[in-house]
Design a protein around this motif. Structure first.
Motif, PDB file in Angstrom:
ATOM      1  N   SER A 138      -9.059  -2.688 -23.823  1.00 54.54           N
ATOM      2  CA  SER A 138      -9.874  -3.691 -23.158  1.00 54.54           C
ATOM      3  C   SER A 138     -11.220  -3.091 -22.797  1.00 54.54           C
ATOM      4  N   CYS A 139     -12.234  -3.927 -22.784  1.00 59.18           N
ATOM      5  CA  CYS A 139     -13.580  -3.517 -22.382  1.00 59.18           C
ATOM      6  C   CYS A 139     -14.093  -4.574 -21.406  1.00 59.18           C
ATOM      7  N   ALA A 140     -14.098  -4.216 -20.138  1.00 55.92           N
ATOM      8  CA  ALA A 140     -14.550  -5.141 -19.098  1.00 55.92           C
ATOM      9  C   ALA A 140     -16.028  -4.907 -18.831  1.00 55.92           C
ATOM     10  N   ALA A 141     -16.816  -5.968 -18.942  1.00 58.98           N
ATOM     11  CA  ALA A 141     -18.259  -5.867 -18.785  1.00 58.98           C
ATOM     12  C   ALA A 141     -18.709  -6.507 -17.479  1.00 58.98           C
ATOM     13  N   SER A 142     -19.759  -5.940 -16.906  1.00 57.27           N
ATOM     14  CA  SER A 142     -20.367  -6.523 -15.712  1.00 57.27           C
ATOM     15  C   SER A 142     -21.854  -6.226 -15.735  1.00 57.27           C
ATOM     16  N   ALA A 173     -14.969 -15.964 -20.663  1.00 60.52           N
ATOM     17  CA  ALA A 173     -14.721 -16.366 -19.281  1.00 60.52           C
ATOM     18  C   ALA A 173     -14.333 -15.184 -18.403  1.00 60.52           C
ATOM     19  N   LYS A 174     -13.777 -14.149 -19.037  1.00 60.14           N
ATOM     20  CA  LYS A 174     -13.351 -12.951 -18.302  1.00 60.14           C
ATOM     21  C   LYS A 174     -14.292 -11.773 -18.523  1.00 60.14           C
ATOM     22  N   ASN A 175     -15.373 -11.992 -19.291  1.00 61.89           N
ATOM     23  CA  ASN A 175     -16.332 -10.911 -19.588  1.00 61.89           C
ATOM     24  C   ASN A 175     -15.629  -9.675 -20.162  1.00 61.89           C
ATOM     25  N   THR A 176     -14.697  -9.916 -21.052  1.00 54.55           N
ATOM     26  CA  THR A 176     -13.880  -8.831 -21.573  1.00 54.55           C
ATOM     27  C   THR A 176     -13.716  -8.951 -23.089  1.00 54.55           C
ATOM     28  N   ALA A 177     -13.813  -7.811 -23.746  1.00 54.70           N
ATOM     29  CA  ALA A 177     -13.527  -7.720 -25.172  1.00 54.70           C
ATOM     30  C   ALA A 177     -12.261  -6.889 -25.356  1.00 54.70           C
ATOM     31  N   TYR A 178     -11.583  -7.146 -26.471  1.00 52.90           N
ATOM     32  CA  TYR A 178     -10.304  -6.487 -26.714  1.00 52.90           C
ATOM     33  C   TYR A 178     -10.263  -5.912 -28.134  1.00 52.90           C
ATOM     34  N   LEU A 179      -9.421  -4.901 -28.296  1.00 52.98           N
ATOM     35  CA  LEU A 179      -9.115  -4.396 -29.621  1.00 52.98           C
ATOM     36  C   LEU A 179      -7.614  -4.170 -29.691  1.00 52.98           C
ATOM     37  N   GLN A 180      -6.937  -5.053 -30.416  1.00 54.63           N
ATOM     38  CA  GLN A 180      -5.502  -4.903 -30.632  1.00 54.63           C
ATOM     39  C   GLN A 180      -5.301  -4.006 -31.841  1.00 54.63           C
ATOM     40  N   MET A 181      -4.583  -2.929 -31.657  1.00 53.50           N
ATOM     41  CA  MET A 181      -4.392  -1.948 -32.726  1.00 53.50           C
ATOM     42  C   MET A 181      -2.904  -1.850 -33.048  1.00 53.50           C
ATOM     43  N   ASN A 182      -2.555  -2.229 -34.265  1.00 53.27           N
ATOM     44  CA  ASN A 182      -1.171  -2.176 -34.727  1.00 53.27           C
ATOM     45  C   ASN A 182      -1.033  -1.184 -35.868  1.00 53.27           C
ATOM     46  N   SER A 183       0.197  -0.809 -36.158  1.00 50.36           N
ATOM     47  CA  SER A 183       0.480   0.112 -37.267  1.00 50.36           C
ATOM     48  C   SER A 183      -0.417   1.347 -37.205  1.00 50.36           C
ATOM     49  N   ILE A 202     -17.744  -8.306 -33.161  1.00 52.82           N
ATOM     50  CA  ILE A 202     -17.539  -9.736 -32.982  1.00 52.82           C
ATOM     51  C   ILE A 202     -18.801 -10.334 -32.378  1.00 52.82           C
ATOM     52  N   THR A 203     -19.246 -11.447 -32.939  1.00 57.36           N
ATOM     53  CA  THR A 203     -20.466 -12.075 -32.451  1.00 57.36           C
ATOM     54  C   THR A 203     -20.248 -12.712 -31.085  1.00 57.36           C
ATOM     55  N   SER A 204     -21.337 -13.155 -30.481  1.00 61.30           N
ATOM     56  CA  SER A 204     -21.291 -13.599 -29.091  1.00 61.30           C
ATOM     57  C   SER A 204     -20.299 -14.736 -28.869  1.00 61.30           C
ATOM     58  N   GLY A 205     -20.228 -15.657 -29.815  1.00 62.05           N
ATOM     59  CA  GLY A 205     -19.315 -16.784 -29.682  1.00 62.05           C
ATOM     60  C   GLY A 205     -17.970 -16.562 -30.345  1.00 62.05           C
ATOM     61  N   GLY A 206     -17.827 -15.405 -30.980  1.00 60.94           N
ATOM     62  CA  GLY A 206     -16.575 -15.090 -31.647  1.00 60.94           C
ATOM     63  C   GLY A 206     -16.434 -15.674 -33.032  1.00 60.94           C
ATOM     64  N   GLY A 207     -17.506 -16.283 -33.541  1.00 66.29           N
ATOM     65  CA  GLY A 207     -17.389 -16.964 -34.817  1.00 66.29           C
ATOM     66  C   GLY A 207     -17.444 -16.064 -36.033  1.00 66.29           C
ATOM     67  N   SER A 208     -17.903 -14.840 -35.861  1.00 65.01           N
ATOM     68  CA  SER A 208     -17.993 -13.918 -36.986  1.00 65.01           C
ATOM     69  C   SER A 208     -17.452 -12.564 -36.565  1.00 65.01           C
ATOM     70  N   ILE A 209     -16.560 -12.030 -37.398  1.00 62.93           N
ATOM     71  CA  ILE A 209     -15.910 -10.749 -37.117  1.00 62.93           C
ATOM     72  C   ILE A 209     -15.965  -9.893 -38.372  1.00 62.93           C
ATOM     73  N   THR A 210     -16.225  -8.610 -38.170  1.00 66.58           N
ATOM     74  CA  THR A 210     -16.250  -7.660 -39.279  1.00 66.58           C
ATOM     75  C   THR A 210     -15.448  -6.431 -38.886  1.00 66.58           C
ATOM     76  N   TYR A 211     -14.703  -5.905 -39.865  1.00 67.06           N
ATOM     77  CA  TYR A 211     -13.904  -4.706 -39.633  1.00 67.06           C
ATOM     78  C   TYR A 211     -14.277  -3.612 -40.621  1.00 67.06           C
ATOM     79  N   ALA A 212     -14.105  -2.378 -40.191  1.00 69.03           N
ATOM     80  CA  ALA A 212     -14.172  -1.256 -41.115  1.00 69.03           C
ATOM     81  C   ALA A 212     -12.995  -1.360 -42.078  1.00 69.03           C
ATOM     82  N   ASP A 213     -13.198  -0.941 -43.295  1.00 73.05           N
ATOM     83  CA  ASP A 213     -12.126  -1.027 -44.296  1.00 73.05           C
ATOM     84  C   ASP A 213     -10.873  -0.286 -43.837  1.00 73.05           C
ATOM     85  N   PHE A 253     -22.613 -11.645 -20.545  1.00 75.36           N
ATOM     86  CA  PHE A 253     -21.664 -11.191 -21.567  1.00 75.36           C
ATOM     87  C   PHE A 253     -21.626 -12.129 -22.770  1.00 75.36           C
ATOM     88  N   SER A 254     -21.637 -13.412 -22.525  1.00 78.18           N
ATOM     89  CA  SER A 254     -21.449 -14.362 -23.625  1.00 78.18           C
ATOM     90  C   SER A 254     -22.606 -14.379 -24.613  1.00 78.18           C
TER      91      SER A 254
END
Length: 117
Positions: free
Chosen positions: A21-25, A75-85, A51-62, A29-30
């Motif tokens: 999680s990345c909590a911003a203040s 609404a929570k001023n927070t970004a997340y990175l879910q990491m699996n596998s 991830i863009t400001s509205g979340g409409g565009s996302i890019t990942y490293a290969d 944020f938006s």
């Protein structure tokens, strides 16, 4: 002042999962593009996901496509990175960044992710 605070790192076995999680203040944020970077020992910092400001565009490293998911809750001023596998090569300090352009912006202090059996 602007603060970005990462959390959620730790030690996990290969194949496991973590959610950062990345909590911003102190900033609108938006209106900021949020991204996650990582830096392994002896290596340059690399972009993991963005991830863009509205979340409409996302890019990942290969190297993380299909395993990691970036998201944000404006609404929570927070970004997340879910990491699996997770793999040992994912071991690094993970940083979040808030920016309006290609340069500048703000960085968090980083959170350590260690993937090891």
């Amino acid at each position: 002042q602007v603060q970005l605070v990462e959390s959620g790192g730790g030690l996990v076995q290969p194949g496991g999962s973590l959610r950062l999680s990345c909590a911003a203040s102190g900033l609108p944020f938006s209106s900021y593009v949020m991204s996650w970077y990582r830096q392994a020992p002896g290596k340059a910092r690399e972009l993991v996901a963005i991830i863009t400001s509205g979340g409409g565009s996302i890019t990942y490293a290969d190297s993380v496509k299909g395993r990691f998911t970036i998201s944000r809750d404006n609404a929570k001023n927070t970004a997340y990175l879910q990491m699996n596998s997770l793999k040992p090569e994912d071991t690094a300090v993970y940083y979040c960044r808030a920016a309006r352009g290609a340069t500048g912006g703000y960085w968090g202090q980083g959170t350590q992710v260690t993937v090891s059996s």
